[in-house]
Design an enzyme around this catalytic site. Structure first.
Site, PDB file in Angstrom:
ATOM      1  N   GLY A 136       3.537   6.576   8.480  1.00  0.00           N
ATOM      2  CA  GLY A 136       4.884   6.671   7.932  1.00  0.00           C
ATOM      3  C   GLY A 136       5.764   5.500   8.294  1.00  0.00           C
ATOM      4  N   ASN A 137       5.339   4.697   9.294  1.00  0.00           N
ATOM      5  CA  ASN A 137       6.087   3.493   9.657  1.00  0.00           C
ATOM      6  C   ASN A 137       5.793   2.334   8.709  1.00  0.00           C
ATOM      7  OD1 ASN A 137       6.041   4.591  12.867  1.00  0.00           O
ATOM      8  ND2 ASN A 137       7.866   3.521  12.169  1.00  0.00           N
ATOM      9  N   SER A 138       4.779   2.466   7.881  1.00  0.00           N
ATOM     10  CA  SER A 138       4.407   1.366   6.991  1.00  0.00           C
ATOM     11  C   SER A 138       5.600   0.885   6.184  1.00  0.00           C
ATOM     12  CB  SER A 138       3.305   1.801   6.033  1.00  0.00           C
ATOM     13  OG  SER A 138       2.058   1.739   6.640  1.00  0.00           O
ATOM     14  N   ILE A 195     -15.803 -22.567   2.240  1.00  0.00           N
ATOM     15  CA  ILE A 195     -15.727 -23.150   3.576  1.00  0.00           C
ATOM     16  C   ILE A 195     -16.274 -22.187   4.615  1.00  0.00           C
ATOM     17  CG2 ILE A 195     -13.842 -24.763   3.173  1.00  0.00           C
ATOM     18  CD1 ILE A 195     -11.864 -22.687   4.002  1.00  0.00           C
ATOM     19  N   ASP A 248       0.097  -7.614   1.576  1.00  0.00           N
ATOM     20  CA  ASP A 248       0.512  -6.214   1.657  1.00  0.00           C
ATOM     21  C   ASP A 248       2.028  -6.071   1.689  1.00  0.00           C
ATOM     22  OD1 ASP A 248       0.130  -3.480   1.689  1.00  0.00           O
ATOM     23  OD2 ASP A 248      -0.035  -3.351   3.867  1.00  0.00           O
ATOM     24  N   GLY A 271     -10.463 -24.938  -4.407  1.00  0.00           N
ATOM     25  CA  GLY A 271     -11.744 -24.802  -5.097  1.00  0.00           C
ATOM     26  C   GLY A 271     -12.945 -25.168  -4.251  1.00  0.00           C
ATOM     27  N   VAL A 272     -12.970 -24.694  -3.004  1.00  0.00           N
ATOM     28  CA  VAL A 272     -14.108 -24.961  -2.127  1.00  0.00           C
ATOM     29  C   VAL A 272     -14.536 -23.671  -1.433  1.00  0.00           C
ATOM     30  CG1 VAL A 272     -13.518 -27.368  -1.653  1.00  0.00           C
ATOM     31  CG2 VAL A 272     -12.585 -25.557  -0.190  1.00  0.00           C
ATOM     32  N   HIS A 317       0.814  -1.218   0.000  1.00  0.00           N
ATOM     33  CA  HIS A 317       0.000   0.000   0.000  1.00  0.00           C
ATOM     34  C   HIS A 317       0.847   1.269   0.000  1.00  0.00           C
ATOM     35  CE1 HIS A 317       0.378  -0.142   4.534  1.00  0.00           C
ATOM     36  NE2 HIS A 317       0.463   1.161   4.350  1.00  0.00           N
TER      37      HIS A 317
END
Length: 497
Positions: free
Chosen positions: A247-249, A308, A175, A305-306, A145
């Site tokens: 800003g720590n991202s 749940i 992310d 492909g389920v 991001h």
């Protein structure tokens, strides 16, 4: 790439925006440089940076650790080119910024660049986050991001050095992003450590560039492990109480040995500021995602492909299952790996390759751990006993893994009117005060199965419910087809009936 590019790369990852109710992605709004060091950088070696050993219980300080790792922590500046167009907020303006009809508008007529009828020029928006160098040849880790949608990515070091970066790859579901800069000399870097050994109460140090104020270091402890914050299907965050701000991202979270144990990704904030609840992506997940981004530019995950859903106590009771661990298969996609392997709706996935599945997300992460085309051995609960299946996974369209069906809500009473139709057994009426209504059953829903048995008429439904009563089960399990797909609903018997 040398082997010390990562400390270990074995498996593929197990798990853009975080939910906005109470969660804020920590992306900087302004600022320049991380870490405020001055002067020319000292010569560095190509060896991973590490800090002297410190006591885990009560460190005497973090200065040695910070001094060692800071040269590898950087600021990420991302610029975005805004599209041409009229001024925002619906107000037409001249290039001087004066709204049409304003008393001062006449002072700007016929001046160079006034162009009242021209469109606004393109403007560059700037956002900022953090990152850290993980190899001497310039690979840098940050959050997806932070860099998503950027036209130009610039990496800034503590001495003011700036280098334009190339985007190598991103993974929205975790992310994470990998970028690279070119440099004539070897760059200082840090190594991934093991997050699996972290315990609640262990010290951690977060380094980043909050608010664009320059390099900032905060320390705290691990508050919790395995947090699911609704950010994606592979949520497995480390919760820390070190101050994590905008800003720590993308910045690193270090253990006391100077190795990266997490990548800062999000905060919980009711007000927009730090309240001591931050979340970091575990290094065990991050380093594997980053390794695949480096190799392929994207992440491929296995596909089962389920659909749940969780196993509620009522569902467990209706299936004669002890406990609620596992994931209930609500539907099986047509021509999917699950269908080809014989997986059925109503099965409960208990283990994958011998590992206990505690909940639906456990299944999603376990499947994502495996390569497309890999074989997975599943233990499922069906008809009151365990059954073993082998599934050859596939590559999912749009990188699907296992769709999570919403869990039905608990209820206390029954109350259904049924009718036959071309589609099967249709619910024609629901008592609004009944448990069926509380469970979300609505007129028009189709009952497909009762206690695992297919039904085609109200008489079939009545017969199967009587069978359940004779077996003295406390709940009956219905497979119901709704407009948005199938799901299981467990209805508890009324007392005395």
């Amino acid at each position: 790439m040398s082997e010390d590019f990562f400390t270990k790369i074995k498996n593929k990852p197990s798990a853009k925006d975080v939910k906005t109710f109470g969660l804020a992605a920590s992306l900087a709004a302004a600022g320049v440089l991380a870490f405020g060091l001055t002067g020319q950088p000292a010569p560095v070696s190509a060896a991973p940076l590490s800090a002297p050993s410190m006591t885990q219980q009560r460190p005497g300080g973090f200065a040695d650790l910070v001094e060692e790792v800071s040269p590898a922590v950087v600021s990420i500046r991302v610029s975005q080119l805004a599209a041409k167009g009229p001024a925002q907020n619906g107000t037409q303006r001249s290039q001087r910024g004066i709204p049409k009809g304003h008393p001062l508008e006449r002072f700007f007529r016929n001046r160079p660049g006034s162009g009242q009828d021209q469109q606004q020029p393109r403007r560059r928006g700037v956002s900022q986050g953090s990152g850290f160098v993980i190899s001497a040849d310039g690979y840098v880790v940050t959050n997806n991001h932070v860099v998503e949608g950027g036209d130009e990515i610039t990496v800034v070091w503590s001495d003011g050095t700036e280098r334009v970066a190339t985007l190598i790859g991103t993974d929205k579901k975790t992310d994470l992003a990998l970028i690279r800069v070119e440099a004539k000399e070897d760059l200082p870097y840090v190594a991934f450590g093991s997050s699996d050994g972290l315990r609640v109460g262990d010290w951690v140090v977060a380094v980043g560039n909050p608010f664009g104020l320059g390099g900032t270091v905060t320390a705290g402890i691990v508050s919790a492990r395995g947090r699911d914050i609704g950010a994606g299907p592979y949520d497995d965050f480390i919760q820390i109480d070190a101050s994590i701000n905008r800003g720590n991202s993308g910045g690193p979270t270090f253990g006391l040995d100077g190795q990266v144990v997490g990548v800062t990704a999000a905060i919980y904030t009711p007000s927009g500021g730090n309240v001591g609840i931050g979340f970091a992506i575990p290094s065990e997940l991050a380093q594997n995602v980053i390794a695949e981004l480096k190799e392929n530019g994207s992440v491929e995950r296995g596909w089962l492909g389920v659909g749940i859903q969780p196993v509620s106590p009522e569902i467990a009771e209706s299936l004669a299952l002890e406990g609620t661990k596992g994931a209930l298969v609500a539907n099986v996609a047509e021509d999917s790996p699950a269908e080809r392997a014989g997986l059925q709706s109503g099965d409960i996935i208990r283990t994958i390759n011998g590992v206990q599945m505690d909940e639906p997300k456990s299944v999603s992460r376990a499947v994502a751990d495996l390569d497309p085309d890999a074989e997975a051995k599943l233990s499922v609960w069906r008809d009151g006993k365990s059954k073993q299946l082998t599934v050859k996974l596939g590559r999912a369209p749009d990188d699907q893994v296992a769709a999570l069906e919403p869990a039905p809500t608990d209820l206390d009473e029954l109350g259904l009117a049924l009718a036959s139709s071309e589609e099967g057994v249709t619910i024609s009426g629901v008592d609004p005060s009944s448990q069926a209504a509380e469970k979300g059953l609505r007129p028009g829903d189709i009952i497909v199965k009762v206690a695992g048995k297919e039904v085609s008429s109200p008489k079939d439904v009545s017969r199967e419910i009587n069978r359940i009563r004779e077996e003295d089960r406390k709940a009956v399990l219905l497979l119901v087809k709704k407009e948005n797909g199938q799901r299981f609903v467990a209805l508890r018997k009324e007392e005395g009936k």
